[in-house]
Design a protein around this motif. Structure first.
Motif: not given
Length: 212
Positions: A172-176, A182-187
């Protein structure tokens, strides 16, 4: 924080260093679609062998590192002629297609970043305390142009483990931190590593344009 990092390198306390390229980099970088020849920014790079792997994929690499010991070890362990020169308040060492800038990442500005088109963070965000992470995410966004692609590897410690660095940075912190720019996608969300007490996750980041 900077003094602690410098002491770690002076004393050889670098258990975070891997003796081979990170498997998440090898597995996920090709899918990002970064064109060969694109210069890759690697903040807080240490002497990571990930930079040599990126160079082997036809990417010029620009690493930024505070500890002179890390840069000297990287050059000593590599092959080829090393050139050295001052640039914009940094001392730069170049070997092949890898150039390492010795100094504070937050003193590296867009004028020096003109050719950068991609980035890789395996040990930058997780090396910083919570109060500095917002500044880091914003500064990174200022250095890379719209459309730039990057790979971020984050780390989660076991519940109750507040140790670090490397620090635990939850999804959640990475996304915040990064979603504003940035567009953020968990791979990939890795499994806990035996005996190490943490697990890592890989994220794809794409710099948004001004109208997005």
């Amino acid at each position: 924080m900077a003094n602690e990092w410098l002491e770690r390198w002076r004393e050889g306390r670098i258990g975070f260093h891997r003796d081979r390229p990170h498997p998440m980099l090898v597995n996920h970088w090709p899918a990002l679609g970064v064109r060969p020849g694109t210069k890759v920014l690697v903040p807080l790079c240490g002497k990571s062998l990930d930079m040599r792997w990126l160079a082997g994929q036809a990417h010029p690499v620009l690493g930024i590192e505070l500890a002179p010991e890390a840069i000297e070890q990287f050059m000593a362990e590599g092959e080829g002629v090393t050139t050295r020169y001052p640039q914009a308040g940094f001392q730069v060492c170049r070997q092949g297609s890898v150039e390492l800038w010795c100094g504070d990442f937050f003193h590296f500005h867009i004028e020096q970043a003109a050719e950068i088109g991609a980035f890789y963070d395996r040990a930058s965000l997780i090396a910083l305390p919570p109060a500095t992470r917002q500044r880091y995410a914003f500064h990174l966004a200022q250095l890379v142009p719209p459309g730039s692609r990057g790979l971020l590897i984050s780390l989660e410690r076991e519940p109750g483990d507040e140790g670090g660095p490397p620090f635990s940075v939850l999804p959640d912190e990475v996304r915040d931190l990064f979603t504003p720019n940035f567009q953020v996608t968990l791979l990939e969300q890795g499994e806990p590593e035996p005996g190490r007490g943490f697990r890592e996750s890989a994220w794809a980041l794409v710099r948004r344009g001004p109208l997005e």
